[in-house]
Design an enzyme around this catalytic site. Structure first.
Site, PDB file in Angstrom:
ATOM      1  N   LYS A  53       0.855  -1.178   0.000  1.00 40.09           N
ATOM      2  CA  LYS A  53       0.000   0.000   0.000  1.00 40.09           C
ATOM      3  C   LYS A  53       0.894   1.233   0.000  1.00 40.09           C
ATOM      4  CE  LYS A  53      -4.435   1.185   0.284  1.00 40.09           C
ATOM      5  NZ  LYS A  53      -5.455   0.653  -0.629  1.00 40.09           N
ATOM      6  N   THR A  98      -3.950  -5.083   0.590  1.00 42.67           N
ATOM      7  CA  THR A  98      -3.300  -3.780   0.775  1.00 42.67           C
ATOM      8  C   THR A  98      -4.130  -2.878   1.680  1.00 42.67           C
ATOM      9  OG1 THR A  98      -4.289  -2.804  -1.224  1.00 42.67           O
ATOM     10  CG2 THR A  98      -2.188  -3.970  -1.482  1.00 42.67           C
ATOM     11  N   HIS A 293      22.306  26.415 -12.209  1.00 41.83           N
ATOM     12  CA  HIS A 293      23.114  27.509 -12.731  1.00 41.83           C
ATOM     13  C   HIS A 293      22.366  28.837 -12.728  1.00 41.83           C
ATOM     14  CE1 HIS A 293      26.255  24.771 -13.930  1.00 41.83           C
ATOM     15  NE2 HIS A 293      25.398  24.039 -14.612  1.00 41.83           N
TER      16      HIS A 293
END
Length: 338
Positions: A53, A98, A293
């Site tokens: 789950k 689950t 950057h």
């Protein structure tokens, strides 16, 4: 905060006990379970499998009179069963649903509380191995949401503010008859400094267009993960804070003078070395620092009357992609037995 499950974390799961009143399948039935190899006449095998789950959201509130403590988590569980029957023949008799795994997370949190993500993860995986004999391996991944106590002159008793400086996570796993394994981590720690950074004297050849940068903006988003040699003595909260503080210290330096960084590699190494020096229980630590950057805007092509102004203003262009990626893993060397 009360915490009563210390012994449970490190107990070795039994393969003979029937657990908490759960009726287990017989050993002969498990051996007779259909496999992918048997189903395909040895042509294929199920080399890995598991289910669980994901993203079970949980807010734990501990109320000590007027003073409250909160921790919010996202918990994912995963089980590996000894049987392949659910895959091969659609037989679900050994499958722990689950949804039941989700309920287990809530009930264990209610029963034991949550002191740290690592300790709660160990409680979860221990539970599945003790309760269900057909489970060969259990894993639990936990991400913590970064709440901090609201400061209103003094710390507020029951109000909090979301402060996403960095995200804390851990992954706890246990194989039957083996010790609990814990990996902790830190992600999304974005930092930037406007000076005390350079990158010069690198390889110059026919493929190079990048010029030396004796002065540049240094910005990155730090990811870090580490493991522990000794779970019983580890202070998981302190370890996580030590990692975060080491990164910030070696990146930024003292508030008035800063610290010079000749490269991302050097800063990363200094932070990892500091962690291993300060937290004896950490076996190894791995960090990655991608460049974010910020490039100079060339205004030399414009007339002076449109660029002239306060010389203290500097403008840069953020560039996220492509980006350089720097990483390293620092581990303790094995002790000599001579």
């Amino acid at each position: 905060m009360p915490w009563t499950s210390t012994n449970r974390i490190y107990a070795k799961p039994s393969n003979t006990s029937s657990g908490e009143g759960v009726l287990f399948p017989s050993t002969s039935a498990a051996k007779a379970a259909t496999t992918a190899a048997a189903d395909t006449g040895g042509r294929f095998e199920l080399s890995d499998h598991g289910y669980g789950k994901s993203s079970v959201k949980l807010l734990h509130v501990y109320r000590d009179g007027e003073y409250h403590v909160i921790r919010e988590f996202e918990v994912s569980t995963e089980l590996k069963l000894s049987s392949e029957s659910a895959y091969v023949v659609g037989d679900n008799k050994e499958v722990v649903a689950t949804d039941s795994q989700k309920n287990t997370v809530y009930l264990l949190a209610k029963k034991y509380g949550i002191k740290t993500p690592e300790e709660f993860g160990a409680v979860v995986v221990n539970h599945f191995l003790y309760t269900y004999r057909q489970v060969l391996e259990a894993k639990c991944h936990i991400m913590e949401y970064p709440w901090e106590r609201l400061q209103a002159g003094i710390p507020h008793n029951h109000a909090f503010i979301f402060s996403p400086t960095a995200t804390r996570w851990c992954e706890v796993s246990q194989v039957r008859h083996e010790a609990v394994k814990v990996k902790s981590g830190l992600s999304d720690l974005r930092v930037l400094k406007t000076t005390q950074s350079s990158f010069v004297d690198f390889v110059q050849d026919e493929y190079t267009t990048l010029a030396d940068a004796p002065e540049r903006i240094f910005s990155t988003v730090v990811e870090a993960e580490w493991t522990y040699d000794n779970m019983k003595s580890a202070d998981f909260d302190n370890a996580w804070l030590t990692v975060k503080d080491a990164i910030l210290e070696k990146f930024a330096g003292p508030p008035d003078t800063g610290v010079y960084s000749p490269s991302v590699q050097h800063t990363l190494y200094q932070a990892e070395k500091t962690v291993l020096e300060k937290v004896a229980e950490i076996t190894w630590i791995r960090m990655s620092m991608p460049n974010k950057h910020y490039l100079n805007i060339d205004v030399s092509k414009f007339p002076a009357n449109v660029t002239k102004g306060d010389p203290r203003h500097y403008i840069y262009q953020p560039i996220d992609k492509p980006a350089g990626l720097i990483y390293a893993q620092l581990r303790r060397r094995p002790k000599s037995h001579l």
